[in-house]
Write a protein that holds these residues in place. Structure first.
Motif, PDB file in Angstrom:
ATOM      1  N   THR A 125     -13.403  39.110  -5.771  1.00 22.75           N
ATOM      2  CA  THR A 125     -12.836  39.807  -6.495  1.00 22.75           C
ATOM      3  C   THR A 125     -12.193  41.322  -5.985  1.00 22.75           C
ATOM      4  N   ASN A 126     -10.856  41.319  -6.505  1.00 30.23           N
ATOM      5  CA  ASN A 126     -10.003  42.129  -5.930  1.00 30.23           C
ATOM      6  C   ASN A 126      -8.908  41.540  -5.372  1.00 30.23           C
ATOM      7  N   ASP A 127      -9.110  39.933  -4.964  1.00 33.68           N
ATOM      8  CA  ASP A 127      -8.287  39.328  -3.804  1.00 33.68           C
ATOM      9  C   ASP A 127      -9.269  39.759  -2.217  1.00 33.68           C
ATOM     10  N   ALA A 128      -9.927  40.508  -2.524  1.00 36.34           N
ATOM     11  CA  ALA A 128     -10.429  40.440  -1.176  1.00 36.34           C
ATOM     12  C   ALA A 128     -11.363  39.254  -1.119  1.00 36.34           C
ATOM     13  N   TRP A 129     -11.954  39.083   0.968  1.00 37.82           N
ATOM     14  CA  TRP A 129     -12.490  38.080   1.188  1.00 37.82           C
ATOM     15  C   TRP A 129     -14.155  38.020   0.854  1.00 37.82           C
ATOM     16  N   THR A 130     -14.960  37.147   0.851  1.00 42.71           N
ATOM     17  CA  THR A 130     -16.693  37.193   1.275  1.00 42.71           C
ATOM     18  C   THR A 130     -16.757  35.497   1.829  1.00 42.71           C
ATOM     19  N   SER A 131     -18.183  36.368   2.310  1.00 42.56           N
ATOM     20  CA  SER A 131     -18.644  34.919   2.732  1.00 42.56           C
ATOM     21  C   SER A 131     -18.752  33.993   0.978  1.00 42.56           C
ATOM     22  N   GLN A 132     -19.348  32.617   1.200  1.00 44.09           N
ATOM     23  CA  GLN A 132     -19.801  31.841  -0.084  1.00 44.09           C
ATOM     24  C   GLN A 132     -20.959  30.995   0.803  1.00 44.09           C
ATOM     25  N   ASN A 133     -22.287  31.395   0.723  1.00 46.51           N
ATOM     26  CA  ASN A 133     -23.324  29.846   0.965  1.00 46.51           C
ATOM     27  C   ASN A 133     -23.234  28.682   0.559  1.00 46.51           C
ATOM     28  N   GLY A 134     -22.861  27.407   1.092  1.00 52.25           N
ATOM     29  CA  GLY A 134     -23.091  25.449   0.480  1.00 52.25           C
ATOM     30  C   GLY A 134     -22.736  25.699  -0.631  1.00 52.25           C
ATOM     31  N   TYR A 135     -23.467  24.960  -1.662  1.00 56.67           N
ATOM     32  CA  TYR A 135     -23.831  24.745  -3.198  1.00 56.67           C
ATOM     33  C   TYR A 135     -24.028  25.279  -4.060  1.00 56.67           C
ATOM     34  N   ARG A 136     -23.702  25.826  -4.960  1.00 57.80           N
ATOM     35  CA  ARG A 136     -24.057  26.361  -6.010  1.00 57.80           C
ATOM     36  C   ARG A 136     -23.648  26.085  -7.513  1.00 57.80           C
ATOM     37  N   GLN A 137     -24.250  26.187  -8.504  1.00 60.22           N
ATOM     38  CA  GLN A 137     -24.632  25.359  -9.785  1.00 60.22           C
ATOM     39  C   GLN A 137     -23.826  25.855 -10.750  1.00 60.22           C
ATOM     40  N   ASN A 138     -23.293  26.120 -11.908  1.00 60.49           N
ATOM     41  CA  ASN A 138     -23.101  27.098 -12.477  1.00 60.49           C
ATOM     42  C   ASN A 138     -22.163  28.192 -12.391  1.00 60.49           C
ATOM     43  N   ARG A 139     -20.838  28.146 -10.773  1.00 58.66           N
ATOM     44  CA  ARG A 139     -20.215  29.327 -10.477  1.00 58.66           C
ATOM     45  C   ARG A 139     -18.764  28.304 -10.064  1.00 58.66           C
ATOM     46  N   ASN A 140     -18.087  28.476 -11.079  1.00 60.23           N
ATOM     47  CA  ASN A 140     -16.728  27.986 -11.854  1.00 60.23           C
ATOM     48  C   ASN A 140     -15.558  28.274 -10.371  1.00 60.23           C
ATOM     49  N   ASN A 141     -14.936  27.990  -9.999  1.00 62.03           N
ATOM     50  CA  ASN A 141     -14.059  28.266  -8.907  1.00 62.03           C
ATOM     51  C   ASN A 141     -13.279  27.791  -9.172  1.00 62.03           C
ATOM     52  N   ILE A 142     -11.788  28.225  -8.056  1.00 58.28           N
ATOM     53  CA  ILE A 142     -11.020  26.871  -7.525  1.00 58.28           C
ATOM     54  C   ILE A 142     -11.011  26.627  -6.614  1.00 58.28           C
ATOM     55  N   PHE A 143     -10.490  25.901  -6.014  1.00 60.38           N
ATOM     56  CA  PHE A 143      -9.293  26.164  -4.837  1.00 60.38           C
ATOM     57  C   PHE A 143      -8.633  24.693  -4.771  1.00 60.38           C
ATOM     58  N   LEU A 144      -7.730  25.834  -3.654  1.00 61.79           N
ATOM     59  CA  LEU A 144      -5.914  25.120  -3.319  1.00 61.79           C
ATOM     60  C   LEU A 144      -6.416  24.258  -2.132  1.00 61.79           C
ATOM     61  N   CYS A 145      -5.590  23.408  -2.238  1.00 64.94           N
ATOM     62  CA  CYS A 145      -5.970  22.319  -1.113  1.00 64.94           C
ATOM     63  C   CYS A 145      -4.049  22.203  -0.442  1.00 64.94           C
ATOM     64  N   GLU A 146      -3.667  22.054   0.720  1.00 64.59           N
ATOM     65  CA  GLU A 146      -2.551  22.155   1.596  1.00 64.59           C
ATOM     66  C   GLU A 146      -2.604  21.341   1.956  1.00 64.59           C
ATOM     67  N   ARG A 147      -1.091  20.750   2.193  1.00 64.72           N
ATOM     68  CA  ARG A 147      -0.478  19.208   2.934  1.00 64.72           C
ATOM     69  C   ARG A 147       0.221  19.850   3.799  1.00 64.72           C
ATOM     70  N   ARG A 148      -0.185  19.848   5.436  1.00 66.54           N
ATOM     71  CA  ARG A 148       0.278  20.837   6.670  1.00 66.54           C
ATOM     72  C   ARG A 148       1.344  19.783   7.380  1.00 66.54           C
ATOM     73  N   PRO A 149       1.947  20.453   7.755  1.00 65.85           N
ATOM     74  CA  PRO A 149       3.271  19.501   8.657  1.00 65.85           C
ATOM     75  C   PRO A 149       2.798  18.778   9.582  1.00 65.85           C
TER      76      PRO A 149
END
Length: 149
Positions: A125-149
């Protein structure tokens, strides 16, 4: 920053590490950031999320500066999913948060009360960071992958 500095710029160069026509990757030249968006209906860092990024020849997105944080906030503006998985974990006794290569996080944006001990990192929320433990069902999320040089 003007509008043209914030919007993604596609890199269509032949042989580029960030071909815009493969896997939906976009390139933001100012930060030399090559990334794509992925949506999931559950949180599974070690299983699906990291394996998906690896299959693209990349890794989970790193936010290692205020400039990257600001850009990511811009591209995530208006999202309907609260959780956005990013690179970082703390699976050690000292609760030291590190990137996947073992180096300490060079930048953080913890929400009030964090960092807590947790296995993984997310923008919340509000673009602040928080921790997340392991596997969670019914928790929609987005993830971004990156290719590094």
């Amino acid at each position: 920053m003007g509008t043209k500095d914030v919007l993604p710029q596609n890199d269509r160069e032949v042989g580029s590490r960030c071909p815009s026509d493969i896997d939906g990757f976009m390139h933001y030249r100012h930060l030399d950031l090559c990334y794509n968006f992925n949506q999931e209906h559950y949180v599974d860092y070690l299983g699906h999320i990291k394996q998906t990024c690896s299959s693209y020849g990349g890794e989970l997105l790193r936010i290692d500066s205020q400039e990257r944080q600001t850009y990511i906030e811009h591209i995530l503006e208006g999202r309907t999913v609260t959780r956005v998985a990013i690179q970082g974990h703390s699976n050690n006794p000292g609760n030291i948060w590190t990137l996947d290569d073992g180096t300490p996080l060079p930048y953080t944006n913890w929400r009030s009360g964090d960092p807590a001990f947790g296995s993984h990192l997310q923008i919340f929320t509000n673009d602040a960071w928080t921790s997340q433990n392991g596997y969670r069902q019914n928790r929609n999320n987005i993830f971004l992958c990156e290719r590094r040089p």
